[in-house]
Design a protein around this motif. Sequence first.
Motif, PDB file in Angstrom:
ATOM      1  N   THR A  68      -8.386  27.219  45.209  1.00 19.06           N
ATOM      2  CA  THR A  68      -8.013  25.816  44.619  1.00 19.06           C
ATOM      3  C   THR A  68      -9.319  25.395  44.765  1.00 19.06           C
ATOM      4  OG1 THR A  68      -8.155  24.667  46.760  1.00 19.06           O
ATOM      5  CG2 THR A  68      -6.351  25.379  46.380  1.00 19.06           C
ATOM      6  N   TRP A  69     -10.444  26.049  44.815  1.00 17.67           N
ATOM      7  CA  TRP A  69     -11.647  25.852  44.702  1.00 17.67           C
ATOM      8  C   TRP A  69     -12.219  24.919  43.578  1.00 17.67           C
ATOM      9  CZ3 TRP A  69     -15.376  26.338  48.353  1.00 17.67           C
ATOM     10  CH2 TRP A  69     -17.067  27.095  48.297  1.00 17.67           C
ATOM     11  N   SER A  70     -13.211  24.084  44.187  1.00 22.65           N
ATOM     12  CA  SER A  70     -13.649  22.497  43.704  1.00 22.65           C
ATOM     13  C   SER A  70     -15.157  22.662  43.296  1.00 22.65           C
ATOM     14  CB  SER A  70     -12.764  21.502  43.670  1.00 22.65           C
ATOM     15  OG  SER A  70     -11.245  21.132  43.326  1.00 22.65           O
ATOM     16  N   TRP A  71     -15.670  23.738  43.388  1.00 23.20           N
ATOM     17  CA  TRP A  71     -17.764  23.290  43.596  1.00 23.20           C
ATOM     18  C   TRP A  71     -17.808  24.559  42.783  1.00 23.20           C
ATOM     19  CZ3 TRP A  71     -14.543  23.057  48.272  1.00 23.20           C
ATOM     20  CH2 TRP A  71     -14.560  21.213  48.458  1.00 23.20           C
ATOM     21  N   ALA A  72     -18.623  25.571  43.515  1.00 24.06           N
ATOM     22  CA  ALA A  72     -19.603  26.110  42.077  1.00 24.06           C
ATOM     23  C   ALA A  72     -18.749  27.204  41.972  1.00 24.06           C
ATOM     24  CB  ALA A  72     -21.018  26.586  42.937  1.00 24.06           C
ATOM     25  N   PRO A  73     -18.725  26.851  40.428  1.00 23.11           N
ATOM     26  CA  PRO A  73     -18.048  28.825  40.020  1.00 23.11           C
ATOM     27  C   PRO A  73     -18.521  30.002  40.221  1.00 23.11           C
ATOM     28  CG  PRO A  73     -18.499  26.263  38.348  1.00 23.11           C
ATOM     29  CD  PRO A  73     -19.597  26.666  39.550  1.00 23.11           C
ATOM     30  N   VAL A  74     -19.583  29.829  40.438  1.00 14.98           N
ATOM     31  CA  VAL A  74     -19.867  31.724  41.485  1.00 14.98           C
ATOM     32  C   VAL A  74     -19.154  31.908  42.001  1.00 14.98           C
ATOM     33  CG1 VAL A  74     -22.293  31.474  40.169  1.00 14.98           C
ATOM     34  CG2 VAL A  74     -21.615  30.348  42.763  1.00 14.98           C
ATOM     35  N   ALA A  75     -18.792  30.934  43.228  1.00 20.15           N
ATOM     36  CA  ALA A  75     -16.878  31.514  44.861  1.00 20.15           C
ATOM     37  C   ALA A  75     -16.269  31.805  43.663  1.00 20.15           C
ATOM     38  CB  ALA A  75     -17.112  30.352  45.315  1.00 20.15           C
ATOM     39  N   VAL A  76     -15.429  31.161  42.854  1.00 20.24           N
ATOM     40  CA  VAL A  76     -14.096  31.500  42.397  1.00 20.24           C
ATOM     41  C   VAL A  76     -14.585  32.979  41.815  1.00 20.24           C
ATOM     42  CG1 VAL A  76     -12.792  31.386  40.312  1.00 20.24           C
ATOM     43  CG2 VAL A  76     -13.167  28.937  41.775  1.00 20.24           C
ATOM     44  N   ARG A  77     -16.139  33.432  40.777  1.00 14.78           N
ATOM     45  CA  ARG A  77     -16.321  34.107  40.148  1.00 14.78           C
ATOM     46  C   ARG A  77     -16.596  35.372  41.209  1.00 14.78           C
ATOM     47  NH1 ARG A  77     -22.306  34.848  39.400  1.00 14.78           N
ATOM     48  NH2 ARG A  77     -22.342  35.233  41.370  1.00 14.78           N
ATOM     49  N   SER A 117     -19.222  26.946  32.788  1.00 12.46           N
ATOM     50  CA  SER A 117     -20.108  28.916  32.940  1.00 12.46           C
ATOM     51  C   SER A 117     -19.870  29.241  34.275  1.00 12.46           C
ATOM     52  CB  SER A 117     -21.550  28.799  33.162  1.00 12.46           C
ATOM     53  OG  SER A 117     -22.297  29.952  33.006  1.00 12.46           O
ATOM     54  N   PRO A 118     -19.331  30.452  33.876  1.00 12.38           N
ATOM     55  CA  PRO A 118     -19.305  31.069  35.541  1.00 12.38           C
ATOM     56  C   PRO A 118     -19.849  31.579  36.495  1.00 12.38           C
ATOM     57  CG  PRO A 118     -18.984  32.989  34.233  1.00 12.38           C
ATOM     58  CD  PRO A 118     -19.367  31.234  33.120  1.00 12.38           C
ATOM     59  N   ASP A 119     -21.182  30.959  35.706  1.00 14.85           N
ATOM     60  CA  ASP A 119     -22.541  31.573  36.781  1.00 14.85           C
ATOM     61  C   ASP A 119     -22.655  29.775  37.332  1.00 14.85           C
ATOM     62  OD1 ASP A 119     -22.774  34.137  36.687  1.00 14.85           O
ATOM     63  OD2 ASP A 119     -23.265  33.425  34.950  1.00 14.85           O
ATOM     64  N   GLY A 120     -22.227  28.894  37.459  1.00 17.39           N
ATOM     65  CA  GLY A 120     -22.824  27.392  37.292  1.00 17.39           C
ATOM     66  C   GLY A 120     -23.132  27.339  39.108  1.00 17.39           C
ATOM     67  N   ALA A 136     -14.173  31.986  34.565  1.00 17.59           N
ATOM     68  CA  ALA A 136     -14.631  32.912  35.969  1.00 17.59           C
ATOM     69  C   ALA A 136     -13.125  33.916  36.068  1.00 17.59           C
ATOM     70  CB  ALA A 136     -15.268  32.706  37.080  1.00 17.59           C
ATOM     71  N   ALA A 137     -11.841  33.370  36.635  1.00 22.86           N
ATOM     72  CA  ALA A 137     -10.881  33.896  36.720  1.00 22.86           C
ATOM     73  C   ALA A 137      -9.739  34.317  35.577  1.00 22.86           C
ATOM     74  CB  ALA A 137      -9.584  32.164  37.256  1.00 22.86           C
ATOM     75  N   VAL A 138     -10.733  34.108  34.509  1.00 22.37           N
ATOM     76  CA  VAL A 138     -10.168  34.962  33.363  1.00 22.37           C
ATOM     77  C   VAL A 138     -10.777  35.963  33.380  1.00 22.37           C
ATOM     78  CG1 VAL A 138      -9.334  34.235  30.496  1.00 22.37           C
ATOM     79  CG2 VAL A 138      -8.686  32.531  32.591  1.00 22.37           C
ATOM     80  N   ASP A 139     -12.095  35.776  33.561  1.00 19.39           N
ATOM     81  CA  ASP A 139     -13.236  37.359  32.927  1.00 19.39           C
ATOM     82  C   ASP A 139     -12.714  38.602  34.280  1.00 19.39           C
ATOM     83  OD1 ASP A 139     -13.822  35.544  30.660  1.00 19.39           O
ATOM     84  OD2 ASP A 139     -16.279  35.163  32.658  1.00 19.39           O
ATOM     85  N   ALA A 140     -11.824  37.752  35.143  1.00 21.88           N
ATOM     86  CA  ALA A 140     -12.132  39.054  36.533  1.00 21.88           C
ATOM     87  C   ALA A 140     -10.229  39.418  35.659  1.00 21.88           C
ATOM     88  CB  ALA A 140     -12.606  38.143  37.311  1.00 21.88           C
ATOM     89  N   PHE A 141      -9.680  39.024  35.517  1.00 23.19           N
ATOM     90  CA  PHE A 141      -8.270  38.957  35.879  1.00 23.19           C
ATOM     91  C   PHE A 141      -7.455  38.914  34.287  1.00 23.19           C
ATOM     92  CE2 PHE A 141      -8.485  38.109  40.661  1.00 23.19           C
ATOM     93  CZ  PHE A 141      -7.256  39.079  41.100  1.00 23.19           C
ATOM     94  N   GLY A 142      -8.020  38.542  33.250  1.00 22.88           N
ATOM     95  CA  GLY A 142      -7.627  38.224  32.284  1.00 22.88           C
ATOM     96  C   GLY A 142      -6.348  37.423  31.928  1.00 22.88           C
ATOM     97  N   ASP A 143      -5.132  38.773  31.471  1.00 21.50           N
ATOM     98  CA  ASP A 143      -3.711  37.434  31.620  1.00 21.50           C
ATOM     99  C   ASP A 143      -3.169  37.630  32.580  1.00 21.50           C
ATOM    100  OD1 ASP A 143      -2.606  40.352  31.426  1.00 21.50           O
ATOM    101  OD2 ASP A 143      -1.979  39.965  29.555  1.00 21.50           O
ATOM    102  N   LEU A 206       3.799  34.975  34.297  1.00 22.74           N
ATOM    103  CA  LEU A 206       2.503  34.238  33.301  1.00 22.74           C
ATOM    104  C   LEU A 206       1.767  34.097  33.987  1.00 22.74           C
ATOM    105  CD1 LEU A 206       5.579  31.144  33.702  1.00 22.74           C
ATOM    106  CD2 LEU A 206       5.305  32.940  32.446  1.00 22.74           C
ATOM    107  N   GLY A 207       0.894  33.978  32.636  1.00 23.25           N
ATOM    108  CA  GLY A 207      -0.792  33.603  32.643  1.00 23.25           C
ATOM    109  C   GLY A 207      -1.392  32.467  31.715  1.00 23.25           C
ATOM    110  N   GLY A 208      -1.906  32.381  31.811  1.00 23.54           N
ATOM    111  CA  GLY A 208      -2.829  31.650  30.473  1.00 23.54           C
ATOM    112  C   GLY A 208      -3.266  29.855  31.136  1.00 23.54           C
ATOM    113  N   PRO A 209      -3.225  28.720  30.496  1.00 26.88           N
ATOM    114  CA  PRO A 209      -3.255  27.428  31.344  1.00 26.88           C
ATOM    115  C   PRO A 209      -1.578  27.287  31.025  1.00 26.88           C
ATOM    116  CG  PRO A 209      -4.135  27.637  29.153  1.00 26.88           C
ATOM    117  CD  PRO A 209      -4.006  28.876  29.182  1.00 26.88           C
ATOM    118  N   TYR A 210      -1.168  25.933  31.929  1.00 29.38           N
ATOM    119  CA  TYR A 210      -0.504  25.354  32.004  1.00 29.38           C
ATOM    120  C   TYR A 210      -0.685  23.781  32.658  1.00 29.38           C
ATOM    121  CZ  TYR A 210       2.614  29.310  30.831  1.00 29.38           C
ATOM    122  OH  TYR A 210       3.594  29.979  30.442  1.00 29.38           O
TER     123      TYR A 210
END
Length: 326
Positions: A68-77, A117-120, A136-143, A206-210
């Motif tokens: 549920t992270w809402s700050w720097a995307p690098v943490a999700v990456r 950017s996932p490095d934001g 960042a999530a899609v880069d690591a996990f794809g679909d 399921l994957g992708g945006p909803y």
Amino acid sequence: MRLLILGGTEFAGRAYVEEGLARGWDVSVLNRGTHAAPGGVTALRGDRRAAGGLAAIERGTWDVVVDTWSWAPVAVRDAARALAGRAGRYVYVSTRSVYAFPAEAGADESAPLVEGSPDGADDGAYATIKRGAEIAAVDAFGDRALLVRAGLVLGPYENIGRLPWWLRRIARGGPVLAPGPRDLGLQYIDARDMAGWSLDAAVAGLGGPYNVVSPPGFTTMRELLETCVEITGSDAELRWTDPERILRAGVEPWQDLPIWLPPGEMHGMMHQADVSKALAAGLKCRPVAETVADTWAWLRSIGGVPPQRPDRPQVGLDPEVEASLL
């Protein structure tokens, strides 16, 4: 099923914890420990912003991860990369704010997006940060990454203060400024319905945006505020006021009068999204009376003062401005 929640002690994260436990899943939470972990979970400690902060999840496997992270995307990456080979699905709780402003009324998941950017870092706009985390999530996990683009989120444990403000104001009674038009449609999601749908969707692969929010017009300002009056048992008198008069007084929609946006571009963006994709995938929304009643019961159980996220401004109308308008 083994569920790992990155966070898990406040609002949306708490809803995912309770949903996982209700299903009999093995639930673990990773956080800094600044809030007590809910009972029944495995509490893992780690600060995602610090070096070595993911050490507690460097071993182990999970079927589903919720972030549920809402700050720097690098943490999700960093978390997604660390878990990609040891977790089945990655659920990232995002926002419909990732759509380029202004998203048109009726826009679906194909609408244009903001850059990210996932490095934001933390210094970007909220929409840019959340979009970077999605990438960042899609880069690591794809679909295998499920992007839950929530709209207005309400329900017990809310730490933004929107529905709690209305409940507390109406509970005080007396004349209450009610922003019109009365039958203005609202679109929101109870955090518990979001959690239930997300875990079902992850299990289903399921994957992708909803867009995960109720259908347009699921409730109205009239129904919401009248329900608040009924649930609180208040003698409040709702005095419906034209949007133009409210705006001329310098009142800020959404901030001074939470949830409310006058008819127009912003209302179309926030309260008229196309959610047919999520509905087709099984999204169900409980009645507004249940969300209001459960939020009021929770508020009363904690003494009537809701928690407040430190990174969000307090919402609510200045009593003197309300009195002047009344």
